[in-house]
Scaffold this active site. Structure first.
Site, PDB file in Angstrom:
ATOM      1  CG  ASP A  44      -0.286  -0.179   2.527  1.00 17.90           C
ATOM      2  OD1 ASP A  44       0.751  -0.240   2.345  1.00 17.90           O
ATOM      3  OD2 ASP A  44      -1.113  -0.044   3.474  1.00 17.90           O
ATOM      4  CB  SER A  45       4.787   1.648  -0.130  1.00 17.38           C
ATOM      5  OG  SER A  45       4.794   0.623  -0.950  1.00 17.38           O
ATOM      6  CG  ASP A  83       0.555  -4.036   2.136  1.00 20.70           C
ATOM      7  OD1 ASP A  83       0.554  -4.951   2.993  1.00 20.70           O
ATOM      8  OD2 ASP A  83       1.394  -3.109   1.922  1.00 20.70           O
ATOM      9  CE  LYS A 113       3.161  -5.829   3.850  1.00 22.26           C
ATOM     10  NZ  LYS A 113       2.877  -4.930   4.646  1.00 22.26           N
ATOM     11  CD  GLU A 115       0.533  -1.432   7.958  1.00 19.29           C
ATOM     12  OE1 GLU A 115       0.444  -0.830   8.958  1.00 19.29           O
ATOM     13  OE2 GLU A 115       1.164  -1.107   6.680  1.00 19.29           O
ATOM     14  CD  GLU A 182       7.788  -0.323   7.629  1.00 27.22           C
ATOM     15  OE1 GLU A 182       6.980  -1.099   7.241  1.00 27.22           O
ATOM     16  OE2 GLU A 182       8.131   0.762   7.176  1.00 27.22           O
TER      17      GLU A 182
HETATM   18  O1  KIV Z   1       3.486  -1.026   1.689  1.00 31.59           O
HETATM   19  C1  KIV Z   1       4.881  -1.451   1.715  1.00 31.59           C
HETATM   20  O2  KIV Z   1       5.654  -1.389   0.639  1.00 31.59           O
HETATM   21  C2  KIV Z   1       5.248  -2.244   2.831  1.00 31.59           C
HETATM   22  C3  KIV Z   1       6.663  -2.459   2.837  1.00 31.59           C
HETATM   23  C4  KIV Z   1       7.301  -1.240   3.187  1.00 31.59           C
HETATM   24  C5  KIV Z   1       6.742  -3.480   3.824  1.00 31.59           C
HETATM   25  O3  KIV Z   1       4.264  -2.584   3.610  1.00 31.59           O
END
Ligand code: KIV
Length: 275
Positions: A44-45, A83, A113, A115, A182
Site C-alpha cells: 500500500d506504499s 497489502d 499482508k 499490519e 519494520e
Molecule cells: O507497503 C509497503 O511497501 C510495505 C513495505 C514497506 C513492507 O508494507
C-alpha cells in the site's frame, strides 16, 4: 520455478535469505521477476510512490486490486503478496475475509499482508482458515502513523520490545506464514527471528532477518520525497530518467528527434498523386 509459501518455509529452514521488492505495475513486476527476486509485494506504499499521497491511509481496495492485477500479469515465478489497505480488515473479521478474498480472486495475488500483532490475530486466523496465506507486519506499521505520532522506530523500550516479541509469536500461532519486521532495532529483530519458525522479512530491521524487502523506487533513487536511514541506493535511476527526459526535450525542440530511422515511408509517386 514458481515460489510458494512452501519456498519461504524451506528458505527459513536452510538459511537461504529471502528477497522481496515492491512492484505496482506490469513492466516493473516483469523486470523484478526476471531478476530472480523471490517475492513481490504490491504494497500500500503505492499510495505514496504511485499516487502521491503523504501516507498509505487513503489507499482503497480498488487501488490495491487494480495494481495487483497489473503486477500478476508480469510475474511467472515470484510469490505475489498484496497489502490489505487501511480499514479493509480492522473493521471486522467478515470484512477481513471478504477483502482478502477479493485480492486473491480479482487481483490474482498468492497471499495477503496485513499490519498488526495480537489485535489482528482473529482476522489472520479467519483468512488462513479460508486457505489464503497471510503475511503479518509488525513494528513501524505505516497504517498506525497517527497512533504512533509519525514514522518512529518501534520497540526501543523493554516494554515495547517485549510486546513486539509477543506479537510475533501470536501472529505465528494465528497461522501467518511470514512476518514483516519494520523499523525496529536490529538486535530485537535477531531475537524475534531466532524465536520464530516462520520467516521474518526485514525493512529497517537489520541483517539477521530471514529476508529483506525494499520499496523499488527507494532502492533505485526514484522517490526523492524522503530517504529513510535503512534505504540503500542500488542505482541512481532517478538521475538516469531525468537526464533522458531532458535529452528528449532538447532533441524534440532542436528537431533532431525523430530522425529518418524513426519515421515511416511511403512511395513518392503516391505522394505526387495526392491533392
Ligand atoms: O507497503 C509497503 O511497501 C510495505 C513495505 C514497506 C513492507 O508494507
Amino acid at each position: 520455478m514458481k515460489n510458494t509459501i512452501e519456498t519461504f518455509r524451506k528458505q527459513k529452514l536452510n538459511g537461504d535469505k529471502i528477497t522481496m521488492l515492491t512492484a505496482y505495475d506490469y513492466s516493473t513486476a516483469k523486470l523484478i521477476d526476471q531478476s530472480g527476486i523471490d517475492s513481490i509485494l504490491v504494497g500500500d506504499s503505492l499510495g505514496m510512490t504511485m499516487l502521491g499521497y503523504d501516507s498509505t491511509l487513503s489507499v482503497t481496495m480498488e487501488d490495491m486490486i487494480h495494481h495487483t492485477k497489473a503486477v500478476s500479469r508480469g510475474v511467472e515465478n515470484a510469490l505475489i503478496v498484496a497489502d490489505m489497505p487501511f480499514m479493509s480488515y480492522q473493521t471486522s473479521i467478515y470484512d477481513a475475509v471478504v477483502n482478502a478474498g477479493r485480492l486473491i480472486k480479482e487481483g490474482n495475488a498468492h497471499a495477503v499482508k496485513l499490519e498488526g500483532g495480537a489485535t489482528v490475530c482473529e482476522q489472520i486466523k479467519a483468512i488462513v482458515d479460508c486457505q489464503i496465506p497471510v503475511m503479518a507486519h509488525i513494528g513501524l506499521t505505516p497504517q498506525s502513523i497517527n497512533a504512533f505520532g509519525g514514522f518512529k522506530v518501534q520497540g526501543k523500550s523493554q516494554e515495547t520490545a517485549q510486546r513486539l516479541i509477543d506479537d510475533a509469536l501470536k501472529v505465528q500461532e494465528a497461522g501467518a506464514f511470514a512476518v514483516v519486521l519494520e523499523g525496529i532495532p536490529s538486535k530485537l529483530a535477531k531475537i524475534i527471528t531466532e524465536k520464530l519458525d516462520i520467516a521474518t522479512i526485514g525493512i529497517g530491521a537489520g541483517a539477521d532477518c530471514d529476508g529483506q524487502v525494499l520499496v523499488y523506487q527507494d532502492m533505485l533513487a526514484m522517490f526523492s520525497d524522503f530517504k529513510p536511514k535503512f534505504v540503500k541506493y542500488f542505482a541512481n535511476i532517478g538521475e538516469v530518467m531525468t537526464s533522458a527526459f531532458m535529452e528528449y526535450s532538447k532533441e524534440v525542440k532542436n528537431g533532431t528527434f525523430p530522425s529518418a530511422e524513426h519515421c515511416y515511408k511511403i512511395d513518392d509517386d503516391i505522394i505526387e498523386r495526392l491533392h
